[in-house]
Motif scaffolding. Sequence first.
Motif, PDB file in Angstrom:
ATOM      1  N   PHE A   1      43.210  13.320 102.834  1.00 37.61           N
ATOM      2  CA  PHE A   1      42.696  13.244 104.400  1.00 37.61           C
ATOM      3  C   PHE A   1      41.789  11.839 104.322  1.00 37.61           C
ATOM      4  O   PHE A   1      40.945  11.569 103.500  1.00 37.61           O
ATOM      5  CB  PHE A   1      41.883  14.231 104.904  1.00 37.61           C
ATOM      6  N   ILE A   2      42.062  10.950 105.387  1.00 38.04           N
ATOM      7  CA  ILE A   2      41.119   9.820 105.700  1.00 38.04           C
ATOM      8  C   ILE A   2      40.264  10.002 106.926  1.00 38.04           C
ATOM      9  O   ILE A   2      40.628  10.254 108.006  1.00 38.04           O
ATOM     10  CB  ILE A   2      41.975   8.676 106.099  1.00 38.04           C
ATOM     11  N   PRO A   3      38.751  10.256 106.828  1.00 41.77           N
ATOM     12  CA  PRO A   3      37.909  10.298 107.985  1.00 41.77           C
ATOM     13  C   PRO A   3      38.009   9.186 108.727  1.00 41.77           C
ATOM     14  O   PRO A   3      37.811   7.978 108.091  1.00 41.77           O
ATOM     15  CB  PRO A   3      36.712  10.602 107.269  1.00 41.77           C
ATOM     16  N   CYS A   4      38.199   9.147 110.075  1.00 44.01           N
ATOM     17  CA  CYS A   4      38.037   8.209 110.895  1.00 44.01           C
ATOM     18  C   CYS A   4      37.773   8.466 112.277  1.00 44.01           C
ATOM     19  O   CYS A   4      38.739   8.995 113.031  1.00 44.01           O
ATOM     20  CB  CYS A   4      39.681   7.457 110.879  1.00 44.01           C
ATOM     21  N   HIS A   5      36.431   8.895 112.675  1.00 43.04           N
ATOM     22  CA  HIS A   5      35.788   9.276 113.707  1.00 43.04           C
ATOM     23  C   HIS A   5      36.047   8.258 114.951  1.00 43.04           C
ATOM     24  O   HIS A   5      35.366   7.096 114.884  1.00 43.04           O
ATOM     25  CB  HIS A   5      34.576   9.752 113.517  1.00 43.04           C
ATOM     26  N   ILE A   6      36.671   8.610 116.030  1.00 42.67           N
ATOM     27  CA  ILE A   6      36.722   7.688 117.384  1.00 42.67           C
ATOM     28  C   ILE A   6      36.651   8.342 118.321  1.00 42.67           C
ATOM     29  O   ILE A   6      37.589   9.512 118.706  1.00 42.67           O
ATOM     30  CB  ILE A   6      38.195   6.858 117.220  1.00 42.67           C
ATOM     31  N   THR A   7      35.731   8.434 119.135  1.00 46.63           N
ATOM     32  CA  THR A   7      35.306   9.109 120.360  1.00 46.63           C
ATOM     33  C   THR A   7      36.291   8.896 121.555  1.00 46.63           C
ATOM     34  O   THR A   7      36.627   7.400 121.835  1.00 46.63           O
ATOM     35  CB  THR A   7      33.981   8.717 120.776  1.00 46.63           C
ATOM     36  N   ALA A   8      36.941   9.669 122.070  1.00 46.04           N
ATOM     37  CA  ALA A   8      37.771   9.612 123.234  1.00 46.04           C
ATOM     38  C   ALA A   8      36.836   9.181 124.464  1.00 46.04           C
ATOM     39  O   ALA A   8      35.869   9.848 124.614  1.00 46.04           O
ATOM     40  CB  ALA A   8      38.488  10.935 123.436  1.00 46.04           C
ATOM     41  N   LEU A   9      37.591   8.268 125.274  1.00 46.30           N
ATOM     42  CA  LEU A   9      36.956   7.976 126.453  1.00 46.30           C
ATOM     43  C   LEU A   9      37.996   8.104 127.637  1.00 46.30           C
ATOM     44  O   LEU A   9      39.036   8.820 127.451  1.00 46.30           O
ATOM     45  CB  LEU A   9      36.769   6.330 126.298  1.00 46.30           C
ATOM     46  N   GLU A  10      37.520   7.880 128.875  1.00 45.86           N
ATOM     47  CA  GLU A  10      38.442   8.070 129.900  1.00 45.86           C
ATOM     48  C   GLU A  10      39.652   6.892 129.969  1.00 45.86           C
ATOM     49  O   GLU A  10      40.616   6.957 130.598  1.00 45.86           O
ATOM     50  CB  GLU A  10      37.461   7.860 131.277  1.00 45.86           C
ATOM     51  N   THR A  11      39.171   5.651 129.120  1.00 44.00           N
ATOM     52  CA  THR A  11      40.264   4.798 128.960  1.00 44.00           C
ATOM     53  C   THR A  11      40.982   4.820 127.745  1.00 44.00           C
ATOM     54  O   THR A  11      40.303   5.420 126.526  1.00 44.00           O
ATOM     55  CB  THR A  11      39.717   3.279 128.986  1.00 44.00           C
ATOM     56  N   PRO A  12      42.199   4.497 127.448  1.00 45.84           N
ATOM     57  CA  PRO A  12      42.758   4.799 125.989  1.00 45.84           C
ATOM     58  C   PRO A  12      42.230   3.932 124.785  1.00 45.84           C
ATOM     59  O   PRO A  12      41.884   2.646 125.076  1.00 45.84           O
ATOM     60  CB  PRO A  12      44.322   4.117 126.342  1.00 45.84           C
ATOM     61  N   LYS A  13      42.203   4.465 123.877  1.00 45.04           N
ATOM     62  CA  LYS A  13      41.830   3.878 122.549  1.00 45.04           C
ATOM     63  C   LYS A  13      43.376   3.619 121.974  1.00 45.04           C
ATOM     64  O   LYS A  13      44.041   4.368 121.818  1.00 45.04           O
ATOM     65  CB  LYS A  13      40.895   4.912 121.600  1.00 45.04           C
ATOM     66  N   GLN A  14      43.350   2.634 121.464  1.00 47.26           N
ATOM     67  CA  GLN A  14      44.576   2.126 120.720  1.00 47.26           C
ATOM     68  C   GLN A  14      44.474   2.028 119.163  1.00 47.26           C
ATOM     69  O   GLN A  14      43.518   1.207 118.561  1.00 47.26           O
ATOM     70  CB  GLN A  14      44.923   0.747 121.221  1.00 47.26           C
ATOM     71  N   ILE A  15      45.373   2.720 118.407  1.00 45.60           N
ATOM     72  CA  ILE A  15      45.376   3.026 117.092  1.00 45.60           C
ATOM     73  C   ILE A  15      46.793   2.607 116.404  1.00 45.60           C
ATOM     74  O   ILE A  15      47.708   2.976 117.044  1.00 45.60           O
ATOM     75  CB  ILE A  15      44.897   4.181 116.706  1.00 45.60           C
ATOM     76  N   VAL A  16      46.723   1.507 115.349  1.00 46.67           N
ATOM     77  CA  VAL A  16      47.946   1.119 114.510  1.00 46.67           C
ATOM     78  C   VAL A  16      47.772   1.555 113.341  1.00 46.67           C
ATOM     79  O   VAL A  16      46.854   1.202 112.654  1.00 46.67           O
ATOM     80  CB  VAL A  16      48.074  -0.190 114.923  1.00 46.67           C
ATOM     81  N   LEU A  17      48.549   2.286 112.761  1.00 45.75           N
ATOM     82  CA  LEU A  17      48.551   2.798 111.316  1.00 45.75           C
ATOM     83  C   LEU A  17      49.570   2.351 110.668  1.00 45.75           C
ATOM     84  O   LEU A  17      50.955   2.834 110.999  1.00 45.75           O
ATOM     85  CB  LEU A  17      48.494   4.241 111.247  1.00 45.75           C
ATOM     86  N   SER A  18      49.546   1.564 109.779  1.00 44.98           N
ATOM     87  CA  SER A  18      50.712   1.098 108.767  1.00 44.98           C
ATOM     88  C   SER A  18      50.604   1.038 107.420  1.00 44.98           C
ATOM     89  O   SER A  18      49.593   0.644 106.983  1.00 44.98           O
ATOM     90  CB  SER A  18      50.845  -0.419 108.882  1.00 44.98           C
ATOM     91  N   PRO A  19      51.425   2.009 106.964  1.00 49.82           N
ATOM     92  CA  PRO A  19      51.295   2.244 105.146  1.00 49.82           C
ATOM     93  C   PRO A  19      52.100   1.237 104.514  1.00 49.82           C
ATOM     94  O   PRO A  19      53.334   1.016 104.800  1.00 49.82           O
ATOM     95  CB  PRO A  19      51.948   3.617 105.121  1.00 49.82           C
ATOM     96  N   TYR A  20      51.483   0.500 103.528  1.00 45.46           N
ATOM     97  CA  TYR A  20      52.057  -0.238 102.782  1.00 45.46           C
ATOM     98  C   TYR A  20      51.364  -0.835 101.619  1.00 45.46           C
ATOM     99  O   TYR A  20      50.085  -0.804 101.757  1.00 45.46           O
ATOM    100  CB  TYR A  20      52.678  -1.468 103.500  1.00 45.46           C
ATOM    101  N   ASP A  21      51.924  -1.024 100.614  1.00 51.06           N
ATOM    102  CA  ASP A  21      51.359  -1.812  99.315  1.00 51.06           C
ATOM    103  C   ASP A  21      51.405  -3.176  99.452  1.00 51.06           C
ATOM    104  O   ASP A  21      52.470  -3.851  99.470  1.00 51.06           O
ATOM    105  CB  ASP A  21      51.977  -1.305  98.132  1.00 51.06           C
ATOM    106  N   PRO A  22      50.214  -3.828  99.877  1.00 55.09           N
ATOM    107  CA  PRO A  22      50.147  -5.468  99.882  1.00 55.09           C
ATOM    108  C   PRO A  22      50.807  -6.153  98.706  1.00 55.09           C
ATOM    109  O   PRO A  22      51.536  -7.434  98.856  1.00 55.09           O
ATOM    110  CB  PRO A  22      48.861  -5.589 100.086  1.00 55.09           C
ATOM    111  N   GLU A  23      51.007  -5.297  97.375  1.00 52.92           N
ATOM    112  CA  GLU A  23      51.744  -6.298  96.188  1.00 52.92           C
ATOM    113  C   GLU A  23      53.092  -5.700  96.113  1.00 52.92           C
ATOM    114  O   GLU A  23      53.823  -6.136  95.161  1.00 52.92           O
ATOM    115  CB  GLU A  23      50.872  -6.054  95.154  1.00 52.92           C
TER     116      GLU A  23
END
Length: 210
Positions: free
Chosen positions: A136-158
């Motif tokens: 589990f990766i903690p990532c606390h982001i409070t929800a607002l009345e306007t959208p929050k945009q999250i991009v999650l990309s899994p990759y090994d940079p090497e």
Amino acid sequence: MIHITAVTPMPRPNWFFRLLSAFLIILFPLPGMPHPHVFISQRTGFVFDDQGLAGFRVTWTFDEMFSVMISEDFDADHNKALDSKEVAEIKEKAFGYIAPYNYYIHVKIDGTPFEVKFINEFNAWLDNGIVNYEFFIPCHITALETPKQIVLSPYDPEYYSDIYFPDKAPLDMENTDAFAIKIQTARDKATLIYYDMVNPMAIFLSFKRK
């Protein structure tokens, strides 16, 4: 309400693809260019609490060859199961070393990179000889009345590990009743990896309070 749009999972690499990749690397090698030795299928859970996003639950299922290596190295009693001591050793010796690489989970919040400094709830197990990790990766982001945009990309940079989304159930949501959510998978055209040749697959999540 959860709105899922154009969920396009990364196809599972098959043996023909692996052999073809190796053949092309032999014929047309690039100086210093790595190629994947480990193949990982990733399922991603988005966990919400009363305030908004709480974090990401990541499950990795490894390929057969890597699973055999992990079993031989860490299943000390050879009972085809992993006890708590063996799991702790796996976490230390076969997982912790990727911490400097964001644990291969690259996140942007409203366009700003989020550093994955630590994980918790790590577990590992064998399922018919196949190794699985969950964390589990903690990532606390409070929800607002306007959208929050999250991009999650899994990759090994090497590029020693190739991470892809499975065909079935690549995404999961927990505790979403208070939020309006839109989610899709697609290539992240704002990011280039592997000698600037590839746009990685990513999950695009938008959420706000209802």
